[in-house]
Design a protein around this motif. Structure first.
Motif, short mmCIF file in Angstrom:
data_model
loop_
_atom_site.label_atom_id
_atom_site.label_comp_id
_atom_site.label_asym_id
_atom_site.label_seq_id
_atom_site.Cartn_x
_atom_site.Cartn_y
_atom_site.Cartn_z
N ASP A 152 -2.46 1.47 2.67
CA ASP A 152 -2.08 2.23 1.48
C ASP A 152 -0.70 1.89 0.93
OD1 ASP A 152 -0.52 3.59 3.35
OD2 ASP A 152 -1.21 5.59 2.77
N ALA B 3 -2.79 -2.21 -0.97
CA ALA B 3 -3.81 -2.25 -2.02
C ALA B 3 -4.54 -0.92 -2.08
CB ALA B 3 -4.80 -3.38 -1.77
N CYS B 4 -5.06 -0.59 -3.25
CA CYS B 4 -5.85 0.63 -3.41
C CYS B 4 -6.80 0.47 -4.58
CB CYS B 4 -4.95 1.85 -3.63
SG CYS B 4 -4.06 1.86 -5.21
N LEU C 18 -5.61 -2.23 -7.27
CA LEU C 18 -4.19 -2.52 -7.46
C LEU C 18 -3.68 -3.19 -6.19
CD1 LEU C 18 -2.70 0.77 -9.03
CD2 LEU C 18 -3.69 -1.22 -10.19
N LEU C 19 -2.89 -4.26 -6.37
CA LEU C 19 -2.38 -5.04 -5.25
C LEU C 19 -0.86 -5.16 -5.33
CD1 LEU C 19 -2.76 -6.99 -2.81
CD2 LEU C 19 -3.04 -8.84 -4.49
N HIS C 20 -0.20 -4.82 -4.23
CA HIS C 20 1.25 -5.03 -4.11
C HIS C 20 1.55 -6.51 -4.28
CE1 HIS C 20 5.33 -4.30 -2.51
NE2 HIS C 20 5.16 -5.42 -1.82
N SER D 185 1.10 -10.96 0.11
CA SER D 185 0.45 -10.60 -1.15
C SER D 185 -0.61 -11.63 -1.53
CB SER D 185 1.47 -10.49 -2.28
OG SER D 185 2.40 -9.46 -2.04
N VAL E 289 0.63 -5.34 -8.96
CA VAL E 289 1.69 -4.37 -9.21
C VAL E 289 2.98 -4.93 -8.63
CG1 VAL E 289 2.47 -2.00 -8.89
CG2 VAL E 289 0.03 -2.48 -9.03
N SER F 180 6.94 0.06 -1.97
CA SER F 180 5.69 -0.26 -2.65
C SER F 180 5.29 0.83 -3.61
CB SER F 180 4.57 -0.47 -1.61
OG SER F 180 3.32 -0.63 -2.23
N ILE G 184 2.27 0.96 -4.69
CA ILE G 184 0.86 1.23 -4.37
C ILE G 184 0.73 2.60 -3.72
CG2 ILE G 184 -1.11 0.46 -2.99
CD1 ILE G 184 -0.41 -1.40 -5.34
N ASN G 185 1.77 3.06 -3.04
CA ASN G 185 1.72 4.27 -2.22
C ASN G 185 1.94 5.52 -3.08
OD1 ASN G 185 3.04 6.24 0.05
ND2 ASN G 185 1.68 4.73 0.96
#
Length: 351
Positions: free
Chosen positions: A221, A224-225, A233-235, A248, A271, A287, A289-290
């Motif tokens: 988390d 990616a999510c 969505l990808l860091h 990444s 992202v 991040s 993403i979190n």
């Protein structure tokens, strides 16, 4: 899948309607830090997240009895939705990991998966005698059917699309400190039973800092999510001098080759990582993403960083019609997590 009582469970996507969000109050341990100033910062940060979420939906905070007054003082009573308190013994305050993962039956009744929690793989600094009982307490307080699981897992180690697909990392569920004898097939079978997923997408690893002393050994988390079925969505670490530059790109290769439970190729939205790459301990794992998706909103991590607004703009595009608000998450990441790590959504039930 069907459990022993005959119910078929499914974990809804985070963007579906919530009944409330659950949190825990930092009352002891390393989360509070070594002095009154650090303790005050922890309390103010947890309260800022709770109050941000309460702008969109009710919040219930599990708190030690001796800390009731302090918690209420910080949380306040002037939020748009109530912030309720439930008394319980705690070791720490990472509700995503110590609490249950909520699921729904085909009839819309509420279940709560009670994973085994062992301090993120038996970390030497962690204690979990109290935290290992929190999921069952939360399940009972929520009126959910408790679903006991035989595997060690945490909520931060999974992310679902609500339609049969789960993201996870090879270094969490297959961690020798968590499930030393388990195979991917064993884990996937258990996630099918508890979460109703049929397709698992295994990322090779998490962000580099997450393997340091206070890390989780690779929670997905912050990597990616899902934001919609078929969309992830990808860091994205742009700095070639940061070790997550390679992480990444490795994750993106896996995601591009994957198919979800419906057979779709995944649309990947990069992202940007914060512009800040290092602190005094080394490469950061900050991040965006979190974040937590709420009813009508998104509570996101910010870092007083030049990339904050750029990342928030990506989140606004990813969640059209939702208000995106940021909370300074540096004190959370200093302690090993972010906004998503200290929250756990309870889905709304039908009828």
């Amino acid at each position: 899948m069907t459990d022993s009582a005959g119910a078929r469970w499914r974990m809804p996507a985070e963007w579906t309607p919530h009944e409330r969000t659950w949190m825990a109050w930092p009352s002891s341990g390393y989360t509070l830090g070594d002095d009154p100033a650090e303790a005050d910062l922890a309390r103010r940060t947890w309260a800022a997240v709770a109050r941000a979420v309460a702008a969109f939906e009710p919040v219930t905070v599990v708190v030690e009895g001796h800390d009731l007054h302090t918690a209420r003082e910080h949380l306040g009573t002037d939020t748009a939705h109530p912030v309720d308190l439930v008394i319980a013994d705690l070791d720490d305050a990472w509700m995503r990991d110590i609490g249950p993962s909520f699921v729904l039956s085909e009839r819309g009744t509420l279940g709560a998966v009670d994973w085994i929690f062992n301090g993120w793989g038996g970390q030497s600094w962690a204690s979990w005698g109290k935290d290992s009982r929190v999921a069952a307490l939360v399940a009972d307080a929520a009126g959910a059917q408790r679903i006991a699981s035989p595997i060690v897992n945490e909520g931060g180690g999974i992310h679902v699309d609500g339609e049969g697909t789960v993201l996870l990392t090879e270094t969490v569920q297959l961690d020798p400190g968590r499930n030393p004898e388990a195979t991917k097939g064993d884990i996937e079978t258990e996630l099918a039973r508890t979460l109703g997923v049929s397709t698992a997408i295994w990322l090779p690893r998490g962000l580099t800092r997450d393997y340091d002393e206070y890390g989780t050994r690779g929670h997905v988390d912050i990597v990616a999510c899902f934001v919609a079925p078929g969309r992830v969505l990808l860091h994205w670490q742009e700095d070639e001098g940061h070790p997550d530059h390679a992480v990444s790109r490795e994750a993106e290769q896996v995601l591009r080759a994957a198919r979800d439970a419906a057979g779709r190729e995944l649309e990947i939205v990069r992202v940007p990582a914060p512009a800040t790459t290092h602190d005094e301990q080394g490469p950061v794992d900050w991040s965006y993403i979190n974040h937590l998706v709420c009813n009508g909103g998104v509570v996101a991590c910010t870092f007083e960083d030049p990339h904050d607004e750029r990342a928030l703009a990506v989140l606004r595009e990813a969640y059209p019609g939702r208000e995106v608000v940021g909370v300074d998450a540096r004190p959370l990441f200093d302690r090993g997590g972010g906004v998503h790590c200290i929250t756990q959504q309870q889905p709304a039930t039908r009828g």
